[in-house]
Design a protein around this motif. Structure first.
Motif, PDB file in Angstrom:
ATOM      1  N   GLN A  31       0.819  -1.196   0.000  1.00  0.00           N
ATOM      2  CA  GLN A  31       0.000   0.000   0.000  1.00  0.00           C
ATOM      3  C   GLN A  31       0.858   1.253   0.000  1.00  0.00           C
ATOM      4  O   GLN A  31       1.930   1.293   0.610  1.00  0.00           O
ATOM      5  CB  GLN A  31      -0.934   0.006   1.206  1.00  0.00           C
ATOM      6  N   ARG A  32       0.357   2.284  -0.700  1.00  0.00           N
ATOM      7  CA  ARG A  32       1.049   3.557  -0.793  1.00  0.00           C
ATOM      8  C   ARG A  32       0.231   4.607  -0.050  1.00  0.00           C
ATOM      9  O   ARG A  32      -0.978   4.691  -0.226  1.00  0.00           O
ATOM     10  CB  ARG A  32       1.246   3.975  -2.250  1.00  0.00           C
ATOM     11  N   CYS A 235       2.687  -4.750  -9.888  1.00  0.00           N
ATOM     12  CA  CYS A 235       1.361  -4.662 -10.489  1.00  0.00           C
ATOM     13  C   CYS A 235       0.311  -4.430  -9.404  1.00  0.00           C
ATOM     14  O   CYS A 235       0.424  -4.939  -8.285  1.00  0.00           O
ATOM     15  CB  CYS A 235       1.031  -5.934 -11.264  1.00  0.00           C
ATOM     16  N   TYR A 236      -0.720  -3.685  -9.788  1.00  0.00           N
ATOM     17  CA  TYR A 236      -1.789  -3.302  -8.865  1.00  0.00           C
ATOM     18  C   TYR A 236      -3.000  -4.204  -9.028  1.00  0.00           C
ATOM     19  O   TYR A 236      -3.488  -4.420 -10.138  1.00  0.00           O
ATOM     20  CB  TYR A 236      -2.182  -1.848  -9.119  1.00  0.00           C
ATOM     21  N   SER A 237      -3.446  -4.747  -7.916  1.00  0.00           N
ATOM     22  CA  SER A 237      -4.666  -5.552  -7.895  1.00  0.00           C
ATOM     23  C   SER A 237      -5.804  -4.691  -7.364  1.00  0.00           C
ATOM     24  O   SER A 237      -5.803  -4.314  -6.181  1.00  0.00           O
ATOM     25  CB  SER A 237      -4.486  -6.793  -7.015  1.00  0.00           C
ATOM     26  N   GLU A 238      -6.766  -4.368  -8.245  1.00  0.00           N
ATOM     27  CA  GLU A 238      -7.906  -3.577  -7.794  1.00  0.00           C
ATOM     28  C   GLU A 238      -8.767  -4.347  -6.800  1.00  0.00           C
ATOM     29  O   GLU A 238      -9.349  -3.769  -5.882  1.00  0.00           O
ATOM     30  CB  GLU A 238      -8.742  -3.140  -8.994  1.00  0.00           C
ATOM     31  N   ASP A 239      -8.840  -5.663  -6.963  1.00  0.00           N
ATOM     32  CA  ASP A 239      -9.642  -6.487  -6.057  1.00  0.00           C
ATOM     33  C   ASP A 239      -9.125  -6.391  -4.625  1.00  0.00           C
ATOM     34  O   ASP A 239      -9.905  -6.382  -3.664  1.00  0.00           O
ATOM     35  CB  ASP A 239      -9.638  -7.946  -6.516  1.00  0.00           C
ATOM     36  N   GLU A 240      -7.794  -6.351  -4.479  1.00  0.00           N
ATOM     37  CA  GLU A 240      -7.200  -6.328  -3.147  1.00  0.00           C
ATOM     38  C   GLU A 240      -6.692  -4.944  -2.752  1.00  0.00           C
ATOM     39  O   GLU A 240      -6.252  -4.752  -1.619  1.00  0.00           O
ATOM     40  CB  GLU A 240      -6.053  -7.347  -3.068  1.00  0.00           C
ATOM     41  N   ARG A 242      -3.964  -3.279  -3.558  1.00  0.00           N
ATOM     42  CA  ARG A 242      -2.564  -3.248  -3.161  1.00  0.00           C
ATOM     43  C   ARG A 242      -1.685  -3.736  -4.305  1.00  0.00           C
ATOM     44  O   ARG A 242      -2.152  -4.327  -5.264  1.00  0.00           O
ATOM     45  CB  ARG A 242      -2.323  -4.066  -1.897  1.00  0.00           C
ATOM     46  N   PHE A 243      -0.387  -3.473  -4.158  1.00  0.00           N
ATOM     47  CA  PHE A 243       0.589  -3.828  -5.178  1.00  0.00           C
ATOM     48  C   PHE A 243       1.306  -5.131  -4.831  1.00  0.00           C
ATOM     49  O   PHE A 243       1.582  -5.413  -3.654  1.00  0.00           O
ATOM     50  CB  PHE A 243       1.639  -2.721  -5.318  1.00  0.00           C
TER      51      PHE A 243
END
Length: 273
Positions: A31-32, A235-240, A242-243
């Motif tokens: 997370q950013r 890579c970014y997971s929209e479902d979770e 987070r990267f």
């Protein structure tokens, strides 16, 4: 101890996916806090990364000079490429986190010496297969908005179901073949490229193994280069929300050539448990 099993690298006692929490016990990896999640706009080529945009990116340095990139996967562990250490005296290395400008570290940066380097025992210098190494630090990073761990896929199946929507490469590497390092951290959006495509005779001609993944653009307009080695393909997971670190920057044919994308060690083939 670094061991091998089912084509995966294992580090006894530590799980890299979320082994260390940040400011609280419940904080998740990947997370950013200083930059919003990626939007839908396309990034072609490189641009300067905003301050704190990639809090797991580190600079692995030899006597204060940037040598390779790396990725924080726990407070005591950094993931990088084996070829970054293969022929070097390890006592001269240090790891710098929270860094944006190489020339001006700033108060948010933390510097750690290296306790141990665990290179994959099956690294192949001729093919660059298994180009992954775990760096164990002398003391843990203190997590902050500028310094955070990324997540790692548990396996190939987990990687597939994460449904990545945006992938980025980052580093201080040169913007052209045999160029000079960039002073400010750079970022570029890339596409994951199917292994069958990357192995076509007009691409890499069959040299991409199951332990590798290609990323970039067919045109070559977005690519990693010298100085980016060891850094993350994330890579970014929209479902979770987070990267995940999907790859470790390994090699490529020059930089930015058509149908010669960057090649990365595929982290879903390596497990840190």
């Amino acid at each position: 101890v670094l061991v091998r099993g089912e084509n995966r690298v294992k580090l006894n006692g530590v799980h890299g996916a979320c082994a260390a929490r940040g400011r609280s016990l419940f904080q998740r990896c990947g997370q950013r806090f200083l930059v919003a999640p990626p939007g839908t706009s396309r990034i072609v080529g490189g641009r300067e990364a905003p301050e704190g945009a990639w809090p797991w990116q580190v600079s692995i340095q030899i006597q204060s000079r940037h040598h390779c990139g790396g990725t924080i996967v726990s407070s005591l562990m950094v993931l990088t490429a084996t070829h970054c250490f293969h022929k070097y005296i390890r006592s001269h290395f240090r790891v710098v986190a929270g860094l944006n400008l190489l020339s001006a570290p700033g108060n948010q940066t933390q510097i750690r010496s290296i306790r141990e380097v665990q290179m994959h025992k099956d690294f192949n210098t001729a093919t660059s297969d298994n180009d992954v190494t775990l760096v164990l630090l002398s003391s843990p990073f203190k997590f902050s908005d500028h310094i955070q761990p990324v997540c790692t896929p548990h396996n190939v199946t987990h990687e597939f179901i994460l449904n990545f929507s945006h992938c980025f490469i980052t580093g201080w590497g040169s913007s052209y073949y045999r160029g000079t390092l960039k002073n400010r951290l750079q970022e570029a959006q890339v596409e994951l490229i199917d292994r069958r495509t990357c192995n076509l005779i007009t691409w890499y001609g069959g040299i991409i193994t199951e332990n590798m993944i290609c990323a970039g653009l067919e045109s070559g307009a977005s690519d990693s280069c010298q100085g980016d080695s060891g850094g993350p393909l994330q890579c970014y997971s929209e479902d979770e929300d987070r990267f995940y670190v999907v790859g470790v920057t390994s090699f490529g044919h020059m930089c930015g050539l058509r149908r010669r994308p960057g090649v990365y060690a595929r982290t879903s083939r390596f497990s840190f448990v």
